[in-house]
Write a protein that holds these residues in place. Structure first.
Motif, PDB file in Angstrom:
ATOM      1  N   LEU A 182      -2.446  14.997  13.142  1.00 50.89           N
ATOM      2  CA  LEU A 182      -3.332  14.676  12.022  1.00 50.89           C
ATOM      3  C   LEU A 182      -4.246  15.840  11.632  1.00 50.89           C
ATOM      4  O   LEU A 182      -4.325  16.218  10.468  1.00 50.89           O
ATOM      5  N   GLU A 183      -4.945  16.413  12.605  1.00 51.48           N
ATOM      6  CA  GLU A 183      -5.889  17.485  12.286  1.00 51.48           C
ATOM      7  C   GLU A 183      -5.168  18.661  11.623  1.00 51.48           C
ATOM      8  O   GLU A 183      -5.666  19.263  10.670  1.00 51.48           O
ATOM      9  N   TRP A 184      -3.981  18.959  12.106  1.00 58.12           N
ATOM     10  CA  TRP A 184      -3.172  20.046  11.554  1.00 58.12           C
ATOM     11  C   TRP A 184      -2.820  19.782  10.095  1.00 58.12           C
ATOM     12  O   TRP A 184      -3.009  20.645   9.243  1.00 58.12           O
ATOM     13  N   VAL A 185      -2.310  18.570   9.784  1.00 57.79           N
ATOM     14  CA  VAL A 185      -1.929  18.311   8.379  1.00 57.79           C
ATOM     15  C   VAL A 185      -3.153  18.252   7.471  1.00 57.79           C
ATOM     16  O   VAL A 185      -3.092  18.704   6.324  1.00 57.79           O
ATOM     17  N   LEU A 186      -4.269  17.727   7.961  1.00 56.59           N
ATOM     18  CA  LEU A 186      -5.482  17.682   7.136  1.00 56.59           C
ATOM     19  C   LEU A 186      -5.903  19.095   6.742  1.00 56.59           C
ATOM     20  O   LEU A 186      -6.230  19.364   5.582  1.00 56.59           O
ATOM     21  N   LYS A 187      -5.882  20.003   7.709  1.00 53.37           N
ATOM     22  CA  LYS A 187      -6.268  21.396   7.429  1.00 53.37           C
ATOM     23  C   LYS A 187      -5.288  22.051   6.458  1.00 53.37           C
ATOM     24  O   LYS A 187      -5.686  22.736   5.522  1.00 53.37           O
ATOM     25  N   LYS A 188      -3.996  21.852   6.688  1.00 52.69           N
ATOM     26  CA  LYS A 188      -2.976  22.458   5.823  1.00 52.69           C
ATOM     27  C   LYS A 188      -3.093  21.955   4.385  1.00 52.69           C
ATOM     28  O   LYS A 188      -2.780  22.676   3.434  1.00 52.69           O
ATOM     29  N   CYS A 189      -3.495  20.692   4.227  1.00 54.53           N
ATOM     30  CA  CYS A 189      -3.572  20.095   2.890  1.00 54.53           C
ATOM     31  C   CYS A 189      -4.958  20.235   2.274  1.00 54.53           C
ATOM     32  O   CYS A 189      -5.209  19.732   1.172  1.00 54.53           O
ATOM     33  N   GLY A 190      -5.862  20.907   2.981  1.00 54.47           N
ATOM     34  CA  GLY A 190      -7.189  21.165   2.429  1.00 54.47           C
ATOM     35  C   GLY A 190      -8.079  19.938   2.346  1.00 54.47           C
ATOM     36  O   GLY A 190      -9.000  19.872   1.518  1.00 54.47           O
ATOM     37  N   ILE A 191      -7.829  18.949   3.199  1.00 55.68           N
ATOM     38  CA  ILE A 191      -8.622  17.708   3.170  1.00 55.68           C
ATOM     39  C   ILE A 191      -9.865  17.875   4.050  1.00 55.68           C
ATOM     40  O   ILE A 191      -9.762  18.182   5.233  1.00 55.68           O
ATOM     41  N   LEU A 247       0.808  -1.226   0.000  1.00 55.18           N
ATOM     42  CA  LEU A 247       0.000   0.000   0.000  1.00 55.18           C
ATOM     43  C   LEU A 247       0.842   1.277   0.000  1.00 55.18           C
ATOM     44  O   LEU A 247       0.322   2.369  -0.182  1.00 55.18           O
ATOM     45  N   ALA A 248       2.133   1.138   0.234  1.00 59.57           N
ATOM     46  CA  ALA A 248       3.027   2.297   0.316  1.00 59.57           C
ATOM     47  C   ALA A 248       3.263   2.881  -1.076  1.00 59.57           C
ATOM     48  O   ALA A 248       3.060   2.205  -2.081  1.00 59.57           O
ATOM     49  N   PRO A 249       3.683   4.161  -1.144  1.00 56.63           N
ATOM     50  CA  PRO A 249       3.912   5.056  -0.015  1.00 56.63           C
ATOM     51  C   PRO A 249       2.667   5.868   0.329  1.00 56.63           C
ATOM     52  O   PRO A 249       1.799   6.075  -0.532  1.00 56.63           O
ATOM     53  N   ALA A 250       2.599   6.332   1.567  1.00 59.30           N
ATOM     54  CA  ALA A 250       1.521   7.235   1.960  1.00 59.30           C
ATOM     55  C   ALA A 250       1.958   8.669   1.669  1.00 59.30           C
ATOM     56  O   ALA A 250       3.150   8.970   1.668  1.00 59.30           O
ATOM     57  N   ASP A 251       0.988   9.545   1.430  1.00 66.94           N
ATOM     58  CA  ASP A 251       1.300  10.965   1.246  1.00 66.94           C
ATOM     59  C   ASP A 251       1.550  11.629   2.598  1.00 66.94           C
ATOM     60  O   ASP A 251       2.366  12.535   2.714  1.00 66.94           O
ATOM     61  N   LEU A 252       0.817  11.181   3.591  1.00 61.54           N
ATOM     62  CA  LEU A 252       0.939  11.734   4.941  1.00 61.54           C
ATOM     63  C   LEU A 252       1.049  10.575   5.923  1.00 61.54           C
ATOM     64  O   LEU A 252       0.292   9.605   5.822  1.00 61.54           O
ATOM     65  N   VAL A 253       1.984  10.682   6.858  1.00 60.10           N
ATOM     66  CA  VAL A 253       2.155   9.642   7.874  1.00 60.10           C
ATOM     67  C   VAL A 253       2.033  10.289   9.248  1.00 60.10           C
ATOM     68  O   VAL A 253       2.630  11.336   9.507  1.00 60.10           O
ATOM     69  N   VAL A 254       1.232   9.674  10.102  1.00 61.37           N
ATOM     70  CA  VAL A 254       1.048  10.191  11.452  1.00 61.37           C
ATOM     71  C   VAL A 254       1.306   9.066  12.444  1.00 61.37           C
ATOM     72  O   VAL A 254       0.725   7.992  12.341  1.00 61.37           O
TER      73      VAL A 254
END
Length: 202
Positions: free
Chosen positions: A126-135, A106-113
């Motif tokens: 997680l919440e921080w990266v989701l917001k920064k990436c517009g998800i 399944l790799a690679p992931a775009d974001l890893v937490v």
């Protein structure tokens, strides 16, 4: 809650704990013969959705249970986990290790937490990266349905993410446990199959 209003570029698939230490025969759980056929079958089932999201510009997110090393490299293990999984020890689920990485299929992931408890949101970025990436839309799969998946879905719900849980994209150590957990998530998330989501995104 169909999610059709969300462009694929604002959609993220969170895979909870699909790491080598949980799934690979050489990983921590594999060495202790802790597994279930339902869990072993997951990566192959979820792969078409991963491939589709990757091809269309969606986000692949890996949330990985981590045992944080302390003095002398001894991992910090919660008492309830120690009792449940006495085989866990030094080096298992260590940050940045092979064991704690998303499985190759399944790799690679775009974001890893890295996470320290069931929920992918608890004490993580997680919440921080989701917001920064517009998800804004989350699709959740992985293991176990009644643990990491359920906690992540509930935490996504209270944070107002459009959340879908994959009924056949997560698994538990028994089918009954899995089914009960999915049923209990219906008030807080949309429940859909991998095929249904692939059809919508495709």
């Amino acid at each position: 809650m169909s999610g059709h209003s969300f462009p694929i570029k604002k959609t993220g698939l969170i895979m909870v704990d699909l790491t080598n230490d949980f799934l690979d025969p050489k990983g921590a759980y594999g060495r202790a013969n802790q597994g279930a056929p339902e869990i072993a079958a997951l990566p192959e089932r979820i792969k078409p959705l991963v491939d589709l999201l990757r091809a269309k510009g969606g986000w692949i997110i890996s949330a990985q249970f981590t045992l944080v090393p302390a003095k002398g490299g001894e991992p910090i293990i919660s008492p309830h986990l120690k009792e449940l999984r006495p085989f866990l020890g030094k080096g298992d689920f260590a940050p940045g290790s092979w064991g704690n990485s998303l499985i190759d299929m399944l790799a690679p992931a775009d974001l890893v937490v890295e996470k320290v408890a069931y929920s992918s949101f608890y004490m993580t970025r997680l919440e921080w990266v989701l917001k920064k990436c517009g998800i804004e839309r989350l699709i959740v799969g992985g293991i176990v349905t009644n643990g990491g998946v359920a906690s992540t879905v509930r935490d996504a719900h209270v944070r107002d993410f459009d959340t879908t849980v994959l009924s056949d994209g997560c698994a538990a150590f028994s089918a009954a446990t899995h089914n009960t957990a999915i049923e209990a998530l219906k008030p807080v998330a949309r429940v859909a199959t991998i095929a249904e989501i692939c059809a919508e995104l495709g």
